[in-house]
Design a protein around this motif. Sequence first.
Motif, PDB file in Angstrom:
ATOM      1  N   GLU A   1       0.826  -1.207   0.000  1.00  0.00           N
ATOM      2  CA  GLU A   1       0.000   0.000   0.000  1.00  0.00           C
ATOM      3  C   GLU A   1       0.856   1.251   0.000  1.00  0.00           C
ATOM      4  N   ILE A   2       1.981   1.179   0.667  1.00  0.00           N
ATOM      5  CA  ILE A   2       2.876   2.342   0.673  1.00  0.00           C
ATOM      6  C   ILE A   2       3.353   2.628  -0.745  1.00  0.00           C
ATOM      7  N   VAL A   3       3.717   1.533  -1.469  1.00  0.00           N
ATOM      8  CA  VAL A   3       4.167   1.734  -2.848  1.00  0.00           C
ATOM      9  C   VAL A   3       3.028   2.340  -3.661  1.00  0.00           C
ATOM     10  N   ASN A   4       1.856   1.749  -3.520  1.00  0.00           N
ATOM     11  CA  ASN A   4       0.739   2.239  -4.311  1.00  0.00           C
ATOM     12  C   ASN A   4       0.393   3.684  -3.986  1.00  0.00           C
ATOM     13  N   ALA A   5       0.611   4.085  -2.735  1.00  0.00           N
ATOM     14  CA  ALA A   5       0.315   5.462  -2.340  1.00  0.00           C
ATOM     15  C   ALA A   5       1.226   6.465  -3.026  1.00  0.00           C
ATOM     16  N   GLN A   6       2.335   5.948  -3.657  1.00  0.00           N
ATOM     17  CA  GLN A   6       3.287   6.874  -4.259  1.00  0.00           C
ATOM     18  C   GLN A   6       3.018   7.056  -5.746  1.00  0.00           C
ATOM     19  N   LYS A   7       1.856   6.598  -6.203  1.00  0.00           N
ATOM     20  CA  LYS A   7       1.592   6.672  -7.636  1.00  0.00           C
ATOM     21  C   LYS A   7       1.611   8.105  -8.108  1.00  0.00           C
ATOM     22  N   GLY A   8       1.116   9.025  -7.300  1.00  0.00           N
ATOM     23  CA  GLY A   8       1.139  10.432  -7.688  1.00  0.00           C
ATOM     24  C   GLY A   8       2.521  11.052  -7.552  1.00  0.00           C
ATOM     25  N   MET A   9       3.094  10.845  -6.440  1.00  0.00           N
ATOM     26  CA  MET A   9       4.384  11.483  -6.151  1.00  0.00           C
ATOM     27  C   MET A   9       5.180  10.564  -5.238  1.00  0.00           C
ATOM     28  N   TRP A  10       6.477  10.377  -5.581  1.00  0.00           N
ATOM     29  CA  TRP A  10       7.349   9.599  -4.681  1.00  0.00           C
ATOM     30  C   TRP A  10       7.472  10.333  -3.365  1.00  0.00           C
ATOM     31  N   PHE A  11       7.471   9.575  -2.312  1.00  0.00           N
ATOM     32  CA  PHE A  11       7.520  10.181  -0.986  1.00  0.00           C
ATOM     33  C   PHE A  11       8.831  10.922  -0.716  1.00  0.00           C
ATOM     34  N   VAL A  12       9.808  10.716  -1.600  1.00  0.00           N
ATOM     35  CA  VAL A  12      11.076  11.400  -1.351  1.00  0.00           C
ATOM     36  C   VAL A  12      10.877  12.915  -1.390  1.00  0.00           C
ATOM     37  N   ILE A  13       9.856  13.363  -2.117  1.00  0.00           N
ATOM     38  CA  ILE A  13       9.669  14.813  -2.222  1.00  0.00           C
ATOM     39  C   ILE A  13       9.006  15.386  -0.984  1.00  0.00           C
ATOM     40  N   PRO A  14       7.842  14.884  -0.572  1.00  0.00           N
ATOM     41  CA  PRO A  14       7.296  15.443   0.674  1.00  0.00           C
ATOM     42  C   PRO A  14       8.097  15.020   1.910  1.00  0.00           C
ATOM     43  N   GLN A  15       8.721  13.887   1.824  1.00  0.00           N
ATOM     44  CA  GLN A  15       9.422  13.367   3.008  1.00  0.00           C
ATOM     45  C   GLN A  15      10.939  13.409   2.826  1.00  0.00           C
ATOM     46  N   PHE A  16      11.450  14.485   2.234  1.00  0.00           N
ATOM     47  CA  PHE A  16      12.884  14.525   1.955  1.00  0.00           C
ATOM     48  C   PHE A  16      13.707  14.388   3.229  1.00  0.00           C
ATOM     49  N   VAL A  17      13.262  15.092   4.267  1.00  0.00           N
ATOM     50  CA  VAL A  17      14.002  15.011   5.548  1.00  0.00           C
ATOM     51  C   VAL A  17      13.961  13.584   6.065  1.00  0.00           C
ATOM     52  N   GLY A  18      12.778  13.002   6.004  1.00  0.00           N
ATOM     53  CA  GLY A  18      12.627  11.619   6.437  1.00  0.00           C
ATOM     54  C   GLY A  18      13.552  10.711   5.666  1.00  0.00           C
ATOM     55  N   PHE A  19      13.678  10.943   4.343  1.00  0.00           N
ATOM     56  CA  PHE A  19      14.534  10.122   3.492  1.00  0.00           C
ATOM     57  C   PHE A  19      15.995  10.220   3.932  1.00  0.00           C
ATOM     58  N   VAL A  20      16.447  11.461   4.156  1.00  0.00           N
ATOM     59  CA  VAL A  20      17.841  11.655   4.540  1.00  0.00           C
ATOM     60  C   VAL A  20      18.121  10.958   5.866  1.00  0.00           C
ATOM     61  N   ILE A  21      17.186  11.137   6.818  1.00  0.00           N
ATOM     62  CA  ILE A  21      17.397  10.508   8.123  1.00  0.00           C
ATOM     63  C   ILE A  21      17.405   8.991   7.991  1.00  0.00           C
ATOM     64  N   PHE A  22      16.490   8.471   7.216  1.00  0.00           N
ATOM     65  CA  PHE A  22      16.425   7.025   7.056  1.00  0.00           C
ATOM     66  C   PHE A  22      17.702   6.492   6.392  1.00  0.00           C
ATOM     67  N   LEU A  23      18.187   7.240   5.414  1.00  0.00           N
ATOM     68  CA  LEU A  23      19.407   6.824   4.724  1.00  0.00           C
ATOM     69  C   LEU A  23      20.569   6.732   5.718  1.00  0.00           C
ATOM     70  N   ILE A  24      20.699   7.779   6.516  1.00  0.00           N
ATOM     71  CA  ILE A  24      21.801   7.788   7.489  1.00  0.00           C
ATOM     72  C   ILE A  24      21.618   6.675   8.504  1.00  0.00           C
ATOM     73  N   ALA A  25      20.375   6.554   9.003  1.00  0.00           N
ATOM     74  CA  ALA A  25      20.118   5.502   9.984  1.00  0.00           C
ATOM     75  C   ALA A  25      20.366   4.134   9.374  1.00  0.00           C
ATOM     76  N   GLY A  26      20.035   4.014   8.099  1.00  0.00           N
ATOM     77  CA  GLY A  26      20.234   2.735   7.412  1.00  0.00           C
ATOM     78  C   GLY A  26      21.707   2.362   7.349  1.00  0.00           C
ATOM     79  N   ILE A  27      22.527   3.364   7.055  1.00  0.00           N
ATOM     80  CA  ILE A  27      23.969   3.090   7.023  1.00  0.00           C
ATOM     81  C   ILE A  27      24.449   2.648   8.399  1.00  0.00           C
ATOM     82  N   ALA A  28      23.945   3.365   9.406  1.00  0.00           N
ATOM     83  CA  ALA A  28      24.361   3.037  10.766  1.00  0.00           C
ATOM     84  C   ALA A  28      23.883   1.644  11.141  1.00  0.00           C
TER      85      ALA A  28
END
Lengths: 885, 318, 171
Positions: free
Chosen positions: B171-198
Amino acid sequence: MAKVFIDNIEYEVPNGKNMLEVALSLGLDLPYFCWHPAMHSVGACRQCAVTNYRDENDTRGRITMACMLDATDGTRISINDQKSKDFRAGNIESLMINHPHDCPVCDEGGECHLQDMTVMSGHNYRRYRFKKRTHINQDLGPFLNHEMNRCIQCYRCVRFYNDYAGGKDFGVFASAGRVYFGRSEPGTLENEFSGNLVEVCPTGVFTDKTLKKHFTRKWDLTSAPSVCHQCSVGCNILASERYGTMRRVMTRFNGDVNGYFLCDRGRFGYEYVNDEKRLTRAAQKDASSGSDPVSSVKAHIASRPKMIGIGSPRASLESNFMLKRLVGAENFYQGIPSNEADVINEVLRVLREGKVRTPSLKEMEDFDTVFVLGEDVTNTAPMMALGLRQTAKTLPKQKAYALRIQHWNDAAIREVVQDEKGPFFLATGYATKLEEVSTSVYHGDTNSLLKLSEAITNEIRSGSGDNQSGGFSHQVAQALLASEKPLIVSGTGMMSKSIVQAAANIAGALKDAGREVGIVYAVPEANSMGLAMLGAAGSLDDAISRVNNEKDLTAVVLETNLFYRTDNQTASDFLSHCHKTILIDSMENECTQEADFILPAGTFAESDGTMVNNEGRAQRYYQVFKPNNDMRSSWAWLDMMINQTEEARPYDDIIREMLEANPALEKIKTLAPAADFRIGTQKIPRQTHRFSGRTSMNAHVSVHEGKPPVDNDSPLTYTMEGYHGKPPSADIPFYWSPGWNSIQSINKYQIEVGGDLHGGNPGLRLIEPNENGITRFEVNSAGNNSGRYEVLPSWHIFGSGEMSAMSPAIEKRIPDVYIAVSDKALEKAGLQGADKISVRHQSATITLPVKVDNSLPDNVVLLPYGFKDTVGWRFPFKGELERGV
Amino acid sequence: MNETLAQILIIVGVLLGTVTIAAGLIYVERKMLAVWQQRLGPNRVGPFGIFQVLADMVKIFFKEDWIPPFVDKKVFVIAPTIIMLSVLMSFAIVPFAPGVVVADLNIGLLFFLAMSSLGAYTIVLSGWASNNKYSLLGGVRGAAQMISYEVFMGLSLMGVVLLAGSFNMTEIVNAQKGMWFVIPQFVGFVIFLIAGIAETHRLPFDLPEAESELIAGFHSEYSGMKFGMFFVGEYLGITLVSSMITVLFFGGWLGPAFLPPIVWFLIKMFSFILFFILLRATLPRPRYDQLMSYGWKLLLPLALLNVLVTGAVVLYNH
Amino acid sequence: MLSSVRSLWMVFLKMFKKRVTIKYPEEKPYLAPRWRGRIVLTRDPDNNERCVACNLCAAVCPTDCISLQATEDENGRRYPEIFRINFSRCIFCGLCEDACPTYAIQLIPDFEMSEYNRQSLVYEKEHLLIDGMGKYHGYSYYDQAGVAVGVKPKGGGENESEPVDVRTLIP
């Protein structure tokens, strides 16, 4: 205490020191050359320059030599100001002008005081572009190498050799830039202490010739604190090894014993350790059983044979003790003939039961009047002779002190003293070298010496005596009575129990007269005293007679060459009468041919142990290296025999057992740190932190590096791993301090320079005088009187030591064997002009070349002691002279 | 019956696929590091060195699998399996393409968070069991690091959940049909990326194994295939975090129709894997205290703020 | 943060640069004359061994892989009796060459000395000694040093005056 200021910091220092001593004692680095802690200041080298200020307002100050500046209250100097720094740098630059460019091939390199001082002063670039002066070298004999180009004219060598050690054949020649230190012509340096020039010389003019043959840098040596085994004085040595062979012996400072010096026998007599004739593998005569020799010995011991043990004065206390334990006290015999054993036992009795204290070697120098009875100290206990030479200067020096000359002001003191000697008397069987410093001498046979000493004793006791008969006894007695601190020196050199007792009586009489008297005996070997203290069922003679009477005896012979201790016939009879013989020794000799089992014993280099010197001082020595063969400490072999184990127990277990059995040795427990001693968590390394070749030394055997050997017997390691600070004084394997690579770094190990080591000098006295002790000893009359001539042993520093005589360098200095007689005696016997004469005693005869010595009384004949041709003779004996063929 | 078969096929496919990708990463990483360091990288085994993976595998299988005598043996053996297990389990909820998902759980995201937390045990246990002070230090660091970054890893995803209104991955994937969440959730993306590396303790956040200070930290004492499991586990972790970023922020399999969805997914995922490698090629390792204060003092407030703002916007739009 | 991103970009761009790798052994690399490779012992212009067994190389060696024993010929000229380098330990740091006061020990541009057997990496003196002067031509230590060891008479070295006559009276 005086308050001095160095670089504006206030220090409390003892009075009577000079500022160089003060600075060094405080741990400050100040360069010097001519000053030596044992020879004090002459202010010649100008290297310890400092700026001296009048008071705190003085800003200019003046350059002065710290070694010539009295450390009085308010003395204010600066070591680190630019002016004195520049002065010192300029001075060393001048000294280095002629110094050759040869450190890489110089044996001193890496432990050179000149290198250290040059670095310390900051001179590092040669600006002088002109030619260097050169010198022709001399061949100085088998001990020392001479390279005069390196000389910086500090004069330490002549001051030591001539002024301190009393040498006559060395000096300084020429003038100005040509000053030359050497002999008037090339030839062997004759003084017994010439080897000390190696350490005294701040650079490489005099270097160790025995080391040169297998040269190794100081940092590559594996060294251990050891004790010299070549005579009874027990000088402390640093013994060093590399590639499995002994490389050299250096002085280990001990303020109570040898101080900074060693005699040449001790320094160069180590080479037998590397001899080809060393026993390296356990062996058995009858290999038919097929089992290995060690198991055979063990199996034989396990079969509980009747055993006797022959102990040895050159084996450690532990080894002798373990032998005693193996065979039982009633079967343990001292491996020396009864006449020697009796004399040594008597020395021990006198020291134990007598009231007079025996001083340490260091303390001997503080006495003022000396009487030597029947001992050739220079040859039996050389370092004692060096000490006595200083004792002779005690009174003359006091004259200088009375003129308010400071104790350290060597040149001024010498100026006052000139050739003056203190009261120093010798009464001996033959002319000895110490006569150079004596007031008066007397030569006589044993009986006349006894008469003489009786006269002296009587005169001391009664206060008046016979001043007619020659006057010598009167002179001695009066001098001894006049003295505050008289010293009586005697020993076993004449092999006479009566002489020992007579000396004790003189000392006793002085003690009763309220004098602070000391008595010193020289004994024949390194552990003669220790062996006597352990106690035995008898001497070698008793063992021999027991073997002759009893059959089925197994003899365990510990570090004893029977053919050295007794005559050949007796020795081989002994061996053939024994059912089995187990020989534990280090060298191949006549015994090894006959023994059924041979277990190779370590010499001082390959074993741990404790020795007791003539003073009764127990001293620990440590194994230097683990050889790559069967050799081990004798006590380890014996322990394996007793417990039937594959490996011996650690040293500390042996010690514990020994002390339980011998409460008199109790003090040995605290002699040295136990094997579990650690500094922090670390042991003490035998190797320096710069030790090289670790991964390559054995690479030709296998490139795979094995585990280094482990030492369970001591707190030392065989590697460079461990604590690299200053270890406890008993465990100093080498001297080194940052910036001080030479032997001069001893300064950093002492509480104050020239004084005791931090934590006290190693070694503990086991014998203290008995306050309620005896001062009168019954003098046994001398032996039989058949025969006209008394044959006495003459001792030789080079030759009379059993082991040292096998060292190549020493061998070259051993004189040809001889019979010494006076012309008068020859005349009396009608043998004038004979090349060879014979001495006959009962059925035995010995024929040797004649050496005429007119100082000998005409009823005395000398035979050198311990030479190959003279072993087996029991001195003193009465004999007849005959023309030899 | 067919459905079960398809399910089994998917499971086997995902399992094999991910493990193969992870193994292949050994080669990819070495090659890409070389590329970014102007070197050639593996070039001796096969054309362009592509059989390097095989060679490495042969080597690691034949290495002596030595268990030091001083270790806690049971824990020592179990520890490396945990990371493999927990990461592989996480792949169960990753939708690779429409319908290609092992378990389409409605709490998929929570399951992922739970599983990745389990990964902490592998470090702690191996560090402890090795009975070696370096390993223990590595283990302690790993535990602290993973627990800290866990917190705002979860928080950073709350924005996505708020927007999608579901924890279900599909459902999360399907919810991105209009817009990838990276745009509204850019901060979230950056944090997740860093946390992911950690979370995957990759460089620059590889403090638990820092070679220069801890000589490989928690896996100092490991050798042979046990070491191999840590090794592969790490690459699986990278793959997982890359997939999650793809799914959560870059629209998963979504993309223009000229390529099949699974290919879009893989393209996106590999870009992130390469980015991970680029990070390793570039950034130095921070100090440990810097890592911790960076997490707690910067990323945590930022993540909370992100949730707050997103929540406010969602409420406003509601 | 921005600088990190910039670094990432710069590293990324390295992708398009020329590779620096040399494909040894197909392609041989250039070795500078002062390359620190295999260690040799050289001889002086008179073809005598330069090494005087001073032990400085061994002392300075950080892996302690050099061991030697000094000995002397009949003139007292010192040379190594054994000289062993364990190349399985050597790290080719060149400190031995720096420490050598006689230019005897030199590192040369040769690194191809792999062996299948580690024992073969232990080089003895006969493996190390070459028949030439290596990098430093014309230098002879004994011309400078103030010892006479059969190479020259006392005072015969560079910058040395005739031996002093100690018996002269001239001031």
